[in-house]
Design an enzyme around this catalytic site. Structure first.
Site, PDB file in Angstrom:
ATOM      1  N   CYS A 289       0.797  -1.231   0.000  1.00 11.09           N
ATOM      2  CA  CYS A 289       0.000   0.000   0.000  1.00 11.09           C
ATOM      3  C   CYS A 289       0.834   1.287   0.000  1.00 11.09           C
ATOM      4  O   CYS A 289       0.532   2.208  -0.787  1.00 11.09           O
ATOM      5  CB  CYS A 289      -1.030  -0.009   1.132  1.00 11.09           C
ATOM      6  SG  CYS A 289      -0.582  -0.897   2.603  1.00 11.09           S
ATOM      7  N   ARG A 319       8.035 -11.240   4.627  1.00 12.74           N
ATOM      8  CA  ARG A 319       7.643 -11.043   6.031  1.00 12.74           C
ATOM      9  C   ARG A 319       8.434 -11.988   6.927  1.00 12.74           C
ATOM     10  O   ARG A 319       8.515 -13.189   6.653  1.00 12.74           O
ATOM     11  CB  ARG A 319       6.137 -11.252   6.190  1.00 12.74           C
ATOM     12  CG  ARG A 319       5.351 -10.205   5.418  1.00 12.74           C
ATOM     13  CD  ARG A 319       3.866 -10.335   5.534  1.00 12.74           C
ATOM     14  NE  ARG A 319       3.197  -9.315   4.733  1.00 12.74           N
ATOM     15  CZ  ARG A 319       1.889  -9.248   4.534  1.00 12.74           C
ATOM     16  NH1 ARG A 319       1.092 -10.165   5.077  1.00 12.74           N
ATOM     17  NH2 ARG A 319       1.366  -8.283   3.798  1.00 12.74           N
ATOM     18  N   GLN A 337       1.293 -11.472  -3.382  1.00 12.11           N
ATOM     19  CA  GLN A 337      -0.064 -11.037  -3.047  1.00 12.11           C
ATOM     20  C   GLN A 337      -0.773 -10.460  -4.262  1.00 12.11           C
ATOM     21  O   GLN A 337      -0.188  -9.676  -5.014  1.00 12.11           O
ATOM     22  CB  GLN A 337      -0.001  -9.987  -1.937  1.00 12.11           C
ATOM     23  CG  GLN A 337      -1.328  -9.708  -1.265  1.00 12.11           C
ATOM     24  CD  GLN A 337      -1.133  -8.936   0.024  1.00 12.11           C
ATOM     25  OE1 GLN A 337      -0.506  -7.887   0.048  1.00 12.11           O
ATOM     26  NE2 GLN A 337      -1.667  -9.456   1.103  1.00 12.11           N
ATOM     27  N   ASP A 339      -2.672  -7.985  -4.819  1.00 14.90           N
ATOM     28  CA  ASP A 339      -3.048  -6.783  -4.073  1.00 14.90           C
ATOM     29  C   ASP A 339      -3.647  -5.734  -4.998  1.00 14.90           C
ATOM     30  O   ASP A 339      -3.248  -5.614  -6.159  1.00 14.90           O
ATOM     31  CB  ASP A 339      -1.801  -6.215  -3.398  1.00 14.90           C
ATOM     32  CG  ASP A 339      -2.114  -5.555  -2.074  1.00 14.90           C
ATOM     33  OD1 ASP A 339      -3.298  -5.468  -1.723  1.00 14.90           O
ATOM     34  OD2 ASP A 339      -1.163  -5.137  -1.389  1.00 14.90           O
ATOM     35  N   HIS A 341      -5.281  -1.502  -4.817  1.00 13.34           N
ATOM     36  CA  HIS A 341      -5.650  -0.304  -4.070  1.00 13.34           C
ATOM     37  C   HIS A 341      -6.473   0.599  -4.979  1.00 13.34           C
ATOM     38  O   HIS A 341      -6.039   0.942  -6.083  1.00 13.34           O
ATOM     39  CB  HIS A 341      -4.407   0.409  -3.549  1.00 13.34           C
ATOM     40  CG  HIS A 341      -3.663  -0.429  -2.560  1.00 13.34           C
ATOM     41  ND1 HIS A 341      -2.630  -1.262  -2.914  1.00 13.34           N
ATOM     42  CD2 HIS A 341      -3.871  -0.609  -1.228  1.00 13.34           C
ATOM     43  CE1 HIS A 341      -2.203  -1.891  -1.842  1.00 13.34           C
ATOM     44  NE2 HIS A 341      -2.945  -1.532  -0.811  1.00 13.34           N
ATOM     45  N   LYS A 423     -12.232  -3.911   7.955  1.00 12.31           N
ATOM     46  CA  LYS A 423     -12.255  -4.643   6.689  1.00 12.31           C
ATOM     47  C   LYS A 423     -13.355  -5.695   6.695  1.00 12.31           C
ATOM     48  O   LYS A 423     -13.782  -6.159   7.757  1.00 12.31           O
ATOM     49  CB  LYS A 423     -10.897  -5.290   6.396  1.00 12.31           C
ATOM     50  CG  LYS A 423     -10.354  -6.197   7.482  1.00 12.31           C
ATOM     51  CD  LYS A 423      -8.856  -6.457   7.273  1.00 12.31           C
ATOM     52  CE  LYS A 423      -8.272  -7.329   8.384  1.00 12.31           C
ATOM     53  NZ  LYS A 423      -8.292  -8.756   8.094  1.00 12.31           N
ATOM     54  N   HIS A 469      -8.458  -1.097   0.111  1.00 10.29           N
ATOM     55  CA  HIS A 469      -7.503  -2.196  -0.075  1.00 10.29           C
ATOM     56  C   HIS A 469      -8.319  -3.443  -0.409  1.00 10.29           C
ATOM     57  O   HIS A 469      -9.304  -3.739   0.274  1.00 10.29           O
ATOM     58  CB  HIS A 469      -6.709  -2.447   1.204  1.00 10.29           C
ATOM     59  CG  HIS A 469      -5.996  -1.248   1.740  1.00 10.29           C
ATOM     60  ND1 HIS A 469      -4.624  -1.141   1.749  1.00 10.29           N
ATOM     61  CD2 HIS A 469      -6.462  -0.097   2.307  1.00 10.29           C
ATOM     62  CE1 HIS A 469      -4.277   0.013   2.295  1.00 10.29           C
ATOM     63  NE2 HIS A 469      -5.371   0.661   2.640  1.00 10.29           N
TER      64      HIS A 469
END
Length: 595
Positions: A289, A319, A337, A339, A341, A423, A469
């Site tokens: 993000c 991670r 991911q 992902d 946005h 979320k 997100h």
């Protein structure tokens, strides 16, 4: 993972069974020391400091003693004690004395600060008494004696600290009836059969190597093909829904995470810094993000007419997960991911939520996850959150409004939100009834403001956009592990790394035609292997079935003369001889339908 009494219908049963187990263990080892014993998903555990390692025979004996205690129908009695009385009661139990001191200093049973419960209470049944808030059943006789089982023993550091004593953790499970217990044990056996670590190795999809490091999977050509198919499908769907794909690299200056708030809340999960000089300290990217928001800024001035902007990326993140928590593909240190946005105006939140909702539903249904629930994850105890009450309240109202507008039923889950906003989590059930969190839509008013994002509103004034997100399948690695177990490695045709294998009965007489059939199928876009090994035909068929290849195309004299293939399915079904062109048409229709 410990569960909560208000959300788990088995909590009282399993909590009570844990206490009964602790009594049985202390009867067997009177000098033993006890730690904590909470209910967890599907069962319970209790940690003990014992004079010797436990054996399978010990577990059998403990179960016998538990049944005797259960038969006594001893009431579970609650009482509040003062600190001095508690210390006297547990004077020979050092772990309980530490818990008592922690309670008096605002700690919970896991040593975490922030507990507001300063009341010291116990529950007693028969000869056993333990520090406990409850709740419990009314008496031990309400535990069905034939519906529990002690499952295993594992090592566990006291309070999860490797510098503290190693304890023995006994895991057990308890259910309302023997039928429920038997069904659970059957699910466990089926889960072992479907274990993605075993199947992944058998199918030659991925490996782990100590030379590379824990939590860092290596994907074979077949495994990479599966990754490619999964990611390509989501990319195609996202493009159709108006998302644009970007790429933002693998390392980021640490200062960006300090601006966004991730450094303060998340740095223990980041890999150590890479230091060029005082002003240039880098981190392997643990999330996308801040990078996507920086890209938004660098692209120049945005008008309200430009919004929404939807940035999607298949980004490999890193991670620093604890080594002991790594589990095959479902918990790794390098994860890719899917992902996204979405930068939008506040008045666009509802519409964008609806678009993301439709996309998620389409993808989950394609992967045959049709049974799922939605969890509204909110702030609460146990989480780390960026402090901004106004922004949190705005985001929560916006998310609730969107869920209600699209008639999405949801359950609230305090303490499950991410650090910067509430979320909606989509928790899907696989074929074994296990629940996996797969998709997420999150509303974020905080990061765009912290990172200085703007757009020019209709009145000509700068405004801060809202960011949604959104992840559809979460991470490629984890979702692949879930899919392997969901399909037991027998992927639908569109997803199978190898879709068909051509098997000549005689390599000498039929090998050339088999190779020609392979070329025709490959030219038609199918993923095909031609087995020209020296094995006998039945052995080749068996090997293809073990590899869970959807179609085996057998070629003998008749098929060669007719320009056909004899089609067998991995299930064992024989479809008979089919012209090559007809098989191609059948396969392409099946792939197109993702059936």
């Amino acid at each position: 993972m410990p569960v909560k009494p208000e959300t788990d219908p088995y909590y009282r049963l399993r909590h009570s069974a844990a206490h009964v187990m602790a009594q049985a263990v202390l009867e067997l080892f009177p000098e033993g020391k006890i730690a904590i014993g909470p209910p967890i998903e599907d069962g319970f555990y209790y940690d003990f400091d014992l004079p010797r390692p436990l054996t399978p025979d010990d577990l059998e004996e403990i179960e016998k003693r538990m049944r005797r205690i259960i038969a006594g129908k001893h009431p579970f009695v609650y009482r509040v004690v003062d600190p001095d009385e508690a210390r006297a009661l547990f004077r020979d139990q050092p772990y309980k004395l530490e818990l008592i001191d922690g309670l008096l200093h605002g700690q919970d049973e896991y040593g975490e600060q922030g507990s507001t419960n300063t009341v010291i209470s116990t529950y007693r049944h028969d000869t056993f008494e333990d520090l406990c808030r409850g709740p419990h059943l009314e008496h031990t006789g309400q535990i069905p004696p034939d519906a529990f089982k002690l499952m295993s023993v594992a090592g566990a550091y006291w309070r999860g600290d490797s510098n503290r004593p190693m304890l023995q953790r006994i895991y057990g499970t308890a259910w309302n009836s023997k039928e429920e217990l038997d069904a659970y044990l059957h699910r466990l056996e089926e889960a072992k059969r479907r274990d993605h670590r075993r199947i992944g190795k058998e199918l030659g999809l991925f490996y782990f190597s100590e030379d590379i490091g824990p939590g860092l999977p290596l994907f074979t050509p077949k495994g990479e093909m599966l990754r490619h198919l999964m990611e390509s499908y989501v990319r195609e769907v996202q493009t159709r829904y108006g998302y644009q794909h970007v790429w933002t690299g693998h390392i980021v200056k640490e200062t960006l995470y300090k601006k966004s708030g991730h450094y303060e809340a998340y740095r223990e999960n980041m890999f150590p810094p890479m230091i060029e000089d005082e002003e240039h300290v880098y981190r392997l990217k643990p999330m996308n993000c801040p990078s996507h928001m920086t890209l938004y800024k660098e692209m120049g001035i945005h008008s309200y007419r430009d919004l929404p902007l939807r940035f999607a990326e298949f980004a490999t993140l890193y991670r620093y997960e604890e080594r002991g928590t790594l589990t095959g593909l479902t918990r790794v240190r390098a994860l890719t991911q899917d992902d996204c946005h979405i930068f939008c105006r506040p008045d666009q939140i509802e519409e964008e939520f609806g678009l993301a909702l439709r996309l998620i539903r389409e993808v989950l249904e394609t992967y045959r996850f049709t049974n799922y629930r939605v969890r509204l994850s909110l702030r609460g105890e146990g989480g780390k959150y960026i402090a901004d009450d106004e922004a949190w309240d705005l985001a929560e109202r916006a998310l609730r409004t969107a869920l209600d507008h699209y008639s999405v039923q949801y359950e609230e889950a305090p303490g499950e939100a991410a650090i910067y906003g509430p979320k909606a989590d989509f928790l899907a059930h696989d074929v074994l009834g296990r629940e996996w969190q797969l998709s997420t839509i999150q509303v974020d008013f905080i990061q765009p403001r912290r990172l200085g994002l703007e757009y020019i509103a209709e009145d000509g004034q700068p405004r801060t956009p809202v960011v949604l997100h959104r992840a559809v399948t979460g991470t490629t690695e984890r979702f692949m592990g879930v899919l392997i177990e969901h399909f037991a490695g027998a992927f639908p045709l569109w997803l199978a790394p190898v879709q068909a294998v051509v098997i000549p009965i005689s390599d000498e007489r039929h090998g050339a035609y088999a190779a020609d059939v392979g070329r025709q199928l490959t030219a038609a876009g199918l993923r095909v292997e031609v087995d020209l090994s020296r094995e006998r035909m039945q052995a080749k068929i068996r090997q293809a079935q073990l590899q869970k290849i959807p179609y085996m195309l057998i070629i003998g004299d008749r098929e060669q003369h007719a320009g056909a293939v004899a089609v067998r399915c991995r299930s064992g079904e024989d479809l008979g001889a089919v012209p090559v062109a007809a098989f191609i048409a059948r396969a392409r229709a099946e792939i197109e339908a993702k059936a």
